[in-house]
Design a protein around this motif. Structure first.
Motif, PDB file in Angstrom:
ATOM      1  N   ASP A 158     -44.217  46.470  58.507  1.00 54.31           N
ATOM      2  CA  ASP A 158     -44.514  46.277  57.216  1.00 54.31           C
ATOM      3  C   ASP A 158     -44.849  47.181  57.178  1.00 54.31           C
ATOM      4  N   GLY A 159     -44.705  47.790  55.197  1.00 51.86           N
ATOM      5  CA  GLY A 159     -44.605  48.194  54.598  1.00 51.86           C
ATOM      6  C   GLY A 159     -43.974  49.838  54.886  1.00 51.86           C
ATOM      7  N   THR A 160     -42.472  49.753  55.787  1.00 45.80           N
ATOM      8  CA  THR A 160     -41.452  50.698  55.678  1.00 45.80           C
ATOM      9  C   THR A 160     -39.796  50.530  56.028  1.00 45.80           C
ATOM     10  N   PHE A 161     -40.276  49.072  55.101  1.00 46.17           N
ATOM     11  CA  PHE A 161     -38.809  48.607  54.679  1.00 46.17           C
ATOM     12  C   PHE A 161     -38.655  48.272  53.256  1.00 46.17           C
ATOM     13  N   TRP A 162     -37.576  47.968  52.549  1.00 43.83           N
ATOM     14  CA  TRP A 162     -36.935  47.298  51.899  1.00 43.83           C
ATOM     15  C   TRP A 162     -35.417  46.847  51.690  1.00 43.83           C
ATOM     16  N   ALA A 163     -35.309  45.565  50.256  1.00 42.46           N
ATOM     17  CA  ALA A 163     -34.180  45.571  50.813  1.00 42.46           C
ATOM     18  C   ALA A 163     -33.350  46.024  49.733  1.00 42.46           C
ATOM     19  N   GLU A 164     -32.316  46.687  49.700  1.00 45.58           N
ATOM     20  CA  GLU A 164     -31.469  46.915  48.855  1.00 45.58           C
ATOM     21  C   GLU A 164     -29.837  46.481  48.688  1.00 45.58           C
ATOM     22  N   VAL A 168     -20.152  46.868  51.113  1.00 52.71           N
ATOM     23  CA  VAL A 168     -19.727  46.627  52.589  1.00 52.71           C
ATOM     24  C   VAL A 168     -17.949  46.481  52.087  1.00 52.71           C
ATOM     25  N   GLY A 169     -17.037  48.057  52.007  1.00 52.61           N
ATOM     26  CA  GLY A 169     -15.662  47.410  51.543  1.00 52.61           C
ATOM     27  C   GLY A 169     -15.715  46.714  50.136  1.00 52.61           C
ATOM     28  N   GLU A 170     -15.116  45.630  50.218  1.00 55.42           N
ATOM     29  CA  GLU A 170     -15.085  44.986  48.939  1.00 55.42           C
ATOM     30  C   GLU A 170     -16.654  44.015  48.627  1.00 55.42           C
ATOM     31  N   ASP A 171     -17.503  43.731  50.027  1.00 59.20           N
ATOM     32  CA  ASP A 171     -18.322  43.091  49.566  1.00 59.20           C
ATOM     33  C   ASP A 171     -19.854  43.531  49.180  1.00 59.20           C
ATOM     34  N   LEU A 172     -20.271  42.796  48.569  1.00 63.54           N
ATOM     35  CA  LEU A 172     -21.711  42.979  48.235  1.00 63.54           C
ATOM     36  C   LEU A 172     -22.439  42.167  49.382  1.00 63.54           C
ATOM     37  N   MET A 173     -23.160  43.614  50.202  1.00 60.79           N
ATOM     38  CA  MET A 173     -24.440  42.789  51.338  1.00 60.79           C
ATOM     39  C   MET A 173     -25.985  43.609  50.678  1.00 60.79           C
ATOM     40  N   ASN A 174     -27.059  42.054  51.357  1.00 63.58           N
ATOM     41  CA  ASN A 174     -28.317  42.494  50.710  1.00 63.58           C
ATOM     42  C   ASN A 174     -28.831  42.953  51.847  1.00 63.58           C
ATOM     43  N   VAL A 175     -29.270  44.607  52.187  1.00 59.85           N
ATOM     44  CA  VAL A 175     -29.479  44.670  53.542  1.00 59.85           C
ATOM     45  C   VAL A 175     -31.531  45.147  53.348  1.00 59.85           C
ATOM     46  N   LEU A 176     -31.868  45.416  54.878  1.00 61.54           N
ATOM     47  CA  LEU A 176     -33.461  46.429  54.888  1.00 61.54           C
ATOM     48  C   LEU A 176     -33.003  48.376  54.914  1.00 61.54           C
ATOM     49  N   ASN A 177     -33.134  48.166  54.016  1.00 58.53           N
ATOM     50  CA  ASN A 177     -33.330  49.626  54.813  1.00 58.53           C
ATOM     51  C   ASN A 177     -34.365  50.357  54.925  1.00 58.53           C
ATOM     52  N   VAL A 178     -34.807  51.096  56.107  1.00 57.00           N
ATOM     53  CA  VAL A 178     -36.085  51.373  57.041  1.00 57.00           C
ATOM     54  C   VAL A 178     -35.966  52.868  56.575  1.00 57.00           C
ATOM     55  N   GLY A 179     -37.623  53.090  56.708  1.00 59.41           N
ATOM     56  CA  GLY A 179     -37.821  54.216  56.618  1.00 59.41           C
ATOM     57  C   GLY A 179     -38.258  54.781  58.254  1.00 59.41           C
ATOM     58  N   PHE A 180     -36.825  55.352  58.413  1.00 56.00           N
ATOM     59  CA  PHE A 180     -37.187  55.996  59.673  1.00 56.00           C
ATOM     60  C   PHE A 180     -38.605  56.543  60.396  1.00 56.00           C
ATOM     61  N   ASP A 181     -38.734  57.407  59.805  1.00 59.37           N
ATOM     62  CA  ASP A 181     -39.792  58.875  59.816  1.00 59.37           C
ATOM     63  C   ASP A 181     -41.093  58.318  59.873  1.00 59.37           C
ATOM     64  N   ALA A 182     -41.608  57.620  59.100  1.00 58.40           N
ATOM     65  CA  ALA A 182     -42.607  55.994  59.448  1.00 58.40           C
ATOM     66  C   ALA A 182     -42.796  55.907  60.714  1.00 58.40           C
ATOM     67  N   HIS A 183     -41.188  55.415  60.964  1.00 61.76           N
ATOM     68  CA  HIS A 183     -41.186  54.588  63.104  1.00 61.76           C
ATOM     69  C   HIS A 183     -41.413  55.638  63.693  1.00 61.76           C
ATOM     70  N   TYR A 184     -40.767  56.575  63.219  1.00 61.13           N
ATOM     71  CA  TYR A 184     -41.159  57.459  64.637  1.00 61.13           C
ATOM     72  C   TYR A 184     -42.615  57.767  64.926  1.00 61.13           C
ATOM     73  N   ASN A 185     -43.709  58.077  63.967  1.00 57.94           N
ATOM     74  CA  ASN A 185     -44.543  58.144  64.563  1.00 57.94           C
ATOM     75  C   ASN A 185     -45.404  56.808  64.728  1.00 57.94           C
ATOM     76  N   MET A 186     -44.658  55.456  63.852  1.00 56.31           N
ATOM     77  CA  MET A 186     -45.385  54.323  64.890  1.00 56.31           C
ATOM     78  C   MET A 186     -45.739  53.898  66.029  1.00 56.31           C
ATOM     79  N   LEU A 187     -44.424  54.488  66.521  1.00 60.51           N
ATOM     80  CA  LEU A 187     -43.580  54.104  67.871  1.00 60.51           C
ATOM     81  C   LEU A 187     -44.256  55.335  69.324  1.00 60.51           C
ATOM     82  N   GLN A 188     -44.256  56.161  68.755  1.00 63.11           N
ATOM     83  CA  GLN A 188     -44.866  57.213  69.433  1.00 63.11           C
ATOM     84  C   GLN A 188     -46.708  57.103  69.323  1.00 63.11           C
ATOM     85  N   ASN A 189     -47.265  56.631  68.821  1.00 59.32           N
ATOM     86  CA  ASN A 189     -48.441  55.957  68.954  1.00 59.32           C
ATOM     87  C   ASN A 189     -48.306  54.807  69.743  1.00 59.32           C
TER      88      ASN A 189
END
Length: 189
Positions: A158-164, A168-189
């Protein structure tokens, strides 16, 4: 997982739908609180694909409604696949984690018949990078490993992703963009 989250995976066991259902059946099914809406979705998934996949009648194993229910392997698989109830994929993965936790708790009882069922009904259908000897050695450690404290996490946190919206080609898609650096630290902990 290794490339995106910098978590090293040494050994793996992959299961498909049939082996997942066999695992749940091998532990004697699972007791779950299921809402009426979830029960309806389980029935849709059973009728739309799982009953056919398992070679069963289209009306097999349907639920009458929600409540505290004892689910067989196929029903638990359908429960784990529900996307259309609640917060989409986040609640789907929460259901999956709940089912895995219940399976692990049943394995902690160390009932020999459970392990015999898994060995004969499930292991032939799994994919793994381990040899038969390595799998056997892991099975000897399993009773001890099941006693370890387990912690479940949701990725992305929670708090480390956002919709964007992305093209993709000719299609507009809604995806989750992820802040990977925050995940590296959280997963290590």
């Amino acid at each position: 997982i290794e490339n995106n989250f910098r978590v090293r995976i040494d050994d793996y066991v992959g299961i498909d739908f049939l082996s997942f259902a066999s695992i749940v059946d091998s532990v004697g099914g699972l007791d779950l609180d299921v809402s009426d809406e979830e029960a309806g979705e389980i029935n849709i998934i059973l009728q739309a694909e799982l009953n056919n996949l398992m070679g069963d009648d289209i009306y097999a194993d349907l639920l009458e409604g929600g409540g505290h229910l004892h689910l067989n392997g196929k029903q638990a698989l359908a429960y784990s696949r529900i996307r259309n109830v609640g917060n989409s994929d986040f609640e789907r993965t929460s259901r999956q984690r709940r089912v895995i936790e219940l399976i692990l708790n049943k394995l902690k009882t160390f009932n020999p018949s459970i392990f015999a069922n898994i060995a004969t009904r499930v292991l032939p259908d799994v994919s793994t990078n381990m040899s038969g000897l390595e799998m056997y050695l892991y099975s000897l450690k399993l009773p001890f490993a099941l006693g370890y404290e387990r912690k479940q996490i949701q990725v992305p946190y929670d708090g480390t992703f956002w919709a964007e919206d992305v093209w993709v080609g000719e299609d507009l898609m809604n995806v989750l963009n992820v802040g990977f650096d925050a995940h590296y630290n959280m997963l290590q902990n």
